[in-house]
Motif scaffolding. Structure first.
Motif, PDB file in Angstrom:
ATOM      1  N   ARG A 185      -4.490   4.701  12.013  1.00 20.44           N
ATOM      2  CA  ARG A 185      -4.450   6.026  11.394  1.00 20.44           C
ATOM      3  C   ARG A 185      -4.863   5.944   9.921  1.00 20.44           C
ATOM      4  NH1 ARG A 185      -2.838  11.095  11.854  1.00 20.44           N
ATOM      5  NH2 ARG A 185      -1.776  12.143  10.137  1.00 20.44           N
ATOM      6  N   ALA A 186      -4.380   4.915   9.236  1.00 21.90           N
ATOM      7  CA  ALA A 186      -4.743   4.760   7.829  1.00 21.90           C
ATOM      8  C   ALA A 186      -6.248   4.561   7.670  1.00 21.90           C
ATOM      9  CB  ALA A 186      -3.976   3.583   7.214  1.00 21.90           C
ATOM     10  N   VAL A 187      -6.849   3.785   8.576  1.00 24.19           N
ATOM     11  CA  VAL A 187      -8.299   3.555   8.531  1.00 24.19           C
ATOM     12  C   VAL A 187      -9.042   4.858   8.788  1.00 24.19           C
ATOM     13  CG1 VAL A 187     -10.213   2.422   9.729  1.00 24.19           C
ATOM     14  CG2 VAL A 187      -8.146   1.119   9.163  1.00 24.19           C
ATOM     15  N   CYS A 197      -3.836   5.210   1.737  1.00 26.12           N
ATOM     16  CA  CYS A 197      -3.490   4.180   2.720  1.00 26.12           C
ATOM     17  C   CYS A 197      -2.041   3.727   2.556  1.00 26.12           C
ATOM     18  CB  CYS A 197      -4.443   2.997   2.626  1.00 26.12           C
ATOM     19  SG  CYS A 197      -4.597   2.283   0.983  1.00 26.12           S
ATOM     20  N   ALA A 198      -1.560   3.643   1.306  1.00 28.58           N
ATOM     21  CA  ALA A 198      -0.180   3.222   1.058  1.00 28.58           C
ATOM     22  C   ALA A 198       0.814   4.282   1.521  1.00 28.58           C
ATOM     23  CB  ALA A 198       0.021   2.921  -0.423  1.00 28.58           C
ATOM     24  N   GLN A 199       0.394   5.544   1.509  1.00 31.81           N
ATOM     25  CA  GLN A 199       1.259   6.613   1.996  1.00 31.81           C
ATOM     26  C   GLN A 199       1.305   6.637   3.524  1.00 31.81           C
ATOM     27  OE1 GLN A 199       0.380  10.451   0.155  1.00 31.81           O
ATOM     28  NE2 GLN A 199      -0.532   9.413  -1.604  1.00 31.81           N
ATOM     29  N   LEU A 200       0.163   6.380   4.148  1.00 28.14           N
ATOM     30  CA  LEU A 200       0.090   6.428   5.600  1.00 28.14           C
ATOM     31  C   LEU A 200       0.626   5.167   6.268  1.00 28.14           C
ATOM     32  CD1 LEU A 200      -3.457   8.008   6.008  1.00 28.14           C
ATOM     33  CD2 LEU A 200      -1.263   9.127   6.401  1.00 28.14           C
ATOM     34  N   ALA A 201       0.533   4.030   5.579  1.00 25.13           N
ATOM     35  CA  ALA A 201       0.978   2.755   6.158  1.00 25.13           C
ATOM     36  C   ALA A 201       1.831   1.991   5.148  1.00 25.13           C
ATOM     37  CB  ALA A 201      -0.234   1.924   6.584  1.00 25.13           C
ATOM     38  N   ASP A 237      -1.346  -1.843  -6.345  1.00 23.51           N
ATOM     39  CA  ASP A 237      -1.149  -2.643  -7.555  1.00 23.51           C
ATOM     40  C   ASP A 237      -1.037  -1.723  -8.768  1.00 23.51           C
ATOM     41  OD1 ASP A 237      -3.724  -1.845  -8.243  1.00 23.51           O
ATOM     42  OD2 ASP A 237      -4.646  -3.772  -7.787  1.00 23.51           O
ATOM     43  N   GLU A 238      -0.974  -2.319  -9.948  1.00 25.20           N
ATOM     44  CA  GLU A 238      -0.758  -1.507 -11.155  1.00 25.20           C
ATOM     45  C   GLU A 238      -1.916  -0.570 -11.455  1.00 25.20           C
ATOM     46  OE1 GLU A 238      -2.281  -5.608 -12.514  1.00 25.20           O
ATOM     47  OE2 GLU A 238      -1.041  -4.716 -10.921  1.00 25.20           O
ATOM     48  N   HIS A 239      -3.060  -0.823 -10.827  1.00 20.76           N
ATOM     49  CA  HIS A 239      -4.223   0.037 -11.040  1.00 20.76           C
ATOM     50  C   HIS A 239      -4.410   1.059  -9.923  1.00 20.76           C
ATOM     51  CE1 HIS A 239      -5.252  -2.645 -14.298  1.00 20.76           C
ATOM     52  NE2 HIS A 239      -5.270  -3.687 -13.454  1.00 20.76           N
ATOM     53  N   GLY A 240      -3.508   1.031  -8.957  1.00 22.28           N
ATOM     54  CA  GLY A 240      -3.583   1.994  -7.863  1.00 22.28           C
ATOM     55  C   GLY A 240      -4.448   1.564  -6.701  1.00 22.28           C
ATOM     56  N   TYR A 241      -4.793   0.277  -6.637  1.00 17.58           N
ATOM     57  CA  TYR A 241      -5.619  -0.216  -5.546  1.00 17.58           C
ATOM     58  C   TYR A 241      -4.744  -0.919  -4.489  1.00 17.58           C
ATOM     59  CZ  TYR A 241      -9.790   0.929  -8.174  1.00 17.58           C
ATOM     60  OH  TYR A 241     -10.771   1.623  -8.839  1.00 17.58           O
ATOM     61  N   PRO A 242      -5.177  -0.906  -3.228  1.00 17.40           N
ATOM     62  CA  PRO A 242      -4.328  -1.429  -2.139  1.00 17.40           C
ATOM     63  C   PRO A 242      -4.145  -2.940  -2.180  1.00 17.40           C
ATOM     64  CG  PRO A 242      -6.491  -0.832  -1.292  1.00 17.40           C
ATOM     65  CD  PRO A 242      -6.448  -0.340  -2.703  1.00 17.40           C
ATOM     66  N   VAL A 243      -2.920  -3.351  -1.849  1.00 20.22           N
ATOM     67  CA  VAL A 243      -2.558  -4.751  -1.675  1.00 20.22           C
ATOM     68  C   VAL A 243      -1.836  -4.833  -0.329  1.00 20.22           C
ATOM     69  CG1 VAL A 243      -1.220  -6.702  -2.533  1.00 20.22           C
ATOM     70  CG2 VAL A 243      -2.323  -5.132  -4.149  1.00 20.22           C
ATOM     71  N   LEU A 273      -6.073  -5.861   8.177  1.00 16.84           N
ATOM     72  CA  LEU A 273      -6.673  -4.803   7.379  1.00 16.84           C
ATOM     73  C   LEU A 273      -7.512  -5.436   6.268  1.00 16.84           C
ATOM     74  CD1 LEU A 273      -3.782  -2.200   6.938  1.00 16.84           C
ATOM     75  CD2 LEU A 273      -5.895  -1.916   8.239  1.00 16.84           C
ATOM     76  N   THR A 274      -8.693  -4.899   6.056  1.00 23.41           N
ATOM     77  CA  THR A 274      -9.554  -5.356   4.979  1.00 23.41           C
ATOM     78  C   THR A 274     -10.057  -4.139   4.198  1.00 23.41           C
ATOM     79  OG1 THR A 274     -11.577  -5.273   6.309  1.00 23.41           O
ATOM     80  CG2 THR A 274     -10.324  -7.336   6.353  1.00 23.41           C
ATOM     81  N   VAL A 275     -10.595  -4.404   3.012  1.00 25.84           N
ATOM     82  CA  VAL A 275     -11.108  -3.322   2.158  1.00 25.84           C
ATOM     83  C   VAL A 275     -12.547  -3.628   1.768  1.00 25.84           C
ATOM     84  CG1 VAL A 275     -10.867  -2.122  -0.045  1.00 25.84           C
ATOM     85  CG2 VAL A 275      -8.829  -2.756   1.246  1.00 25.84           C
ATOM     86  N   ASP A 276     -13.397  -2.638   1.901  1.00 25.71           N
ATOM     87  CA  ASP A 276     -14.748  -2.711   1.351  1.00 25.71           C
ATOM     88  C   ASP A 276     -14.650  -2.248  -0.102  1.00 25.71           C
ATOM     89  OD1 ASP A 276     -17.352  -2.411   0.553  1.00 25.71           O
ATOM     90  OD2 ASP A 276     -18.001  -1.289   2.322  1.00 25.71           O
ATOM     91  N   TRP A 277     -14.616  -3.213  -1.032  1.00 22.95           N
ATOM     92  CA  TRP A 277     -14.358  -2.887  -2.435  1.00 22.95           C
ATOM     93  C   TRP A 277     -15.505  -2.112  -3.076  1.00 22.95           C
ATOM     94  CZ3 TRP A 277      -9.548  -2.999  -3.573  1.00 22.95           C
ATOM     95  CH2 TRP A 277      -8.707  -3.941  -2.969  1.00 22.95           C
TER      96      TRP A 277
END
Length: 521
Positions: free
Chosen positions: A505-507, A472-476, A483-489, A459-463
């Protein structure tokens, strides 16, 4: 209504072959009507007692229609109730593993007013099994005969034979359908082979052109199967047995076997056997006689019933008899008739770890017990193998925790297989806990499909697009946290096979189209 068609064709192809493997023998082999369809090497067979399903195969590598008629005759046409009553007389059960009464299934489909389908399950997802391949490759007309008999009895509009696309069985049964001239009545469906491909719901989905995995909820084929129609679904051996039963009648059929389970059964014997084969035996035959016939060494134990079956210790195997009742009394289950003697040269726990990891990877990833539980079970068993006593307690809890909670029976079967190893090999477990090894290597006696070099998935992210929605964190949740700012890790470098559906599905659901799937070897 499907009708039986008799056509005069060619003769049987004689054979002999080295080391129990059958192949053409001299000029007679050229009589094969379709040599390109039938490979040089076909699954070898043996018989202990009277041959029924394998009759004549000791002298030929494949029976064409004329040879089939000479050997087996023609099954008489019967009404649905007459056929069900005949099956009841001998308590015929399905041979795919679940042992469901055939007559009950037949009557359930008969009661439907819609068009009906007969579906033959010849999709052997089990790496240790080859009886379906043997039947389709060497005596395909026996399977077709039984399927047509059932179809006529219930007034089915079509027979579908599902088998592995491009395999030996696919080519052979397709040639047999063409030989009979019934291509408009019988469809051969080639499907992708996976361990779960033979599960009823997964098979129906494959035949219907969908992904071949369990549907996630129980859908009975008798209610909605092929094309949404009521479907009589049973194993290839079941239909072959049905043809033999109808031809012989109940009394002659029951001349062999036990009073409770008359007839014969097909066993796939592999593992440490020096002469592996598909063996036809009368029920009640001692298991040790089957192993002796295949020149097999029991060693530490015998796996019975396949990778959803159970290990029998050497002592239990020595007194077991081949029948559902006999194997159950020994502590196992006959299932689809898979017999894998271990021998004494390989590590039993290491062999079990290999298969446990394979089973975890074969999950469709639809539910927690499969997606999370099975990899944890395999990991705990690997830690036991390395000497962790704590992992042994953890393994029992994890294996018990997946039972009865899955969307299909895959977690239950895997749990049974793993836990049975703890009971069958206590001395080996103790050696691993004391020394971290039993001193024996893992030879790979239990067969597994060859490893494919599938590209790794990440999985990668286009920042430039990500807006921190957090969906995405809810689906996968097994792959992504915030992270503490709400961005995916991402918690994993690559996406394991059982999580790939979740990742897709997350994508697909990412509102900013920022989440991507990347592939690379």
């Amino acid at each position: 209504m499907i009708t039986l068609t008799k056509r005069n064709t060619t003769t049987v192809t004689p054979l002999t072959g080295p080391a129990g493997m059958t192949g053409p023998a001299g000029p007679a082999a050229s009589a094969d009507p379709a040599p390109s369809m039938i490979p040089y090497r076909v699954p070898p067979v043996r018989q202990l007692g009277p041959a029924r399903l394998t009759a004549g195969l000791e002298d030929c590598r494949r029976m064409d229609l004329a040879a089939h008629r000479d050997m087996h005759g023609t099954a008489p046409a019967m009404s649905g109730e007459d056929l069900a009553s005949l099956a009841d007389e001998v308590d015929m059960r399905g041979r795919g593993g679940a042992a469901f009464p055939f007559a009950r299934k037949l009557r359930a489909v008969m009661g439907k007013k819609a068009d009906k389908i007969v579906l033959v399950n010849a999709a052997e997802g089990e790496p240790a099994s080859s009886k379906d391949t043997m039947l389709l490759t060497r005596t395909p007309h026996l399977v077709i005969e039984g399927a047509l008999l059932a179809a006529n009895a219930i007034g089915a509009k079509q027979v579908v034979i599902a088998t592995v696309a491009g395999g030996m069985g696919h080519a052979s049964v397709s040639a047999a359908v063409e030989e009979r001239g019934i291509g408009h009545q019988v469809r051969v469906a080639g499907i992708v082979e996976r361990f779960i491909s033979g599960e009823g719901g997964a098979l129906v989905r494959s035949v219907n052109g969908q992904i071949g995995e369990p549907p996630g909820r129980k859908v009975r084929a008798v209610e909605s199967g092929v094309n949404g129609l009521p479907t009589l679904l049973s194993n290839a051996e079941t239909y072959a047995q049905l043809a033999v039963l109808a031809t012989l009648g109940a009394e002659r059929y029951a001349d062999v076997g036990t009073a409770r389970e008359p007839g014969t059964v097909l066993l796939t014997v592999g593992g440490s056997a020096k002469a592996p084969a598909v063996v036809e035996v009368a029920t009640g035959t001692p298991l040790y006689a089957v192993l002796d016939a295949c020149k097999a060494t029991t060693g530490d134990g015998v796996l019975v019933g396949g990778y959803h079956g159970a290990w029998l210790s050497a002592d239990a195997a020595a007194v077991a008899t081949v029948s559902r009742q006999g194997i159950a009394e020994a502590g196992g289950q006959l299932g689809a008739g898979i017999i894998v003697p271990l021998g004494g040269e390989t590590c039993p726990i290491g062999e079990t770890v290999r298969v446990a990891r394979y089973l975890a990877a074969q999950s469709s990833g639809q539910c927690g017990p499969c997606r999370l539980g099975l990899p944890d079970v395999a990991q705990s068993l690997a830690e036991v193998m390395a000497g962790s006593a704590t992992a042994l307690d953890e393994l029992r809890v994890r294996a018990a925790g997946v039972k009865g909670r899955g969307a299909c029976f895959h977690p239950d079967g895997t749990s049974r297989f793993v836990l049975s190893a703890l009971d069958a090999f206590p001395d080996d477990i103790e050696e691993h806990l004391l020394h971290g090894t039993c001193g024996r290597p893992v030879h790979g006696v239990l067969p597994l499909p060859p490893q494919e070099n599938e590209p790794e998935v990440r999985l990668t992210v286009d920042w430039t697009r990500c807006q921190g929605h957090g969906l995405c964190a809810q689906l996968a949740p097994d792959l992504v946290h915030l992270d503490e700012h709400g961005y995916p890790v991402f918690g994993r470098d690559t996406v394991p096979a059982q999580f790939r559906r979740m990742a897709r599905r997350a994508v697909e659901m990412c509102p900013a189209l920022a989440l991507r799937v990347a592939q690379g070897v």
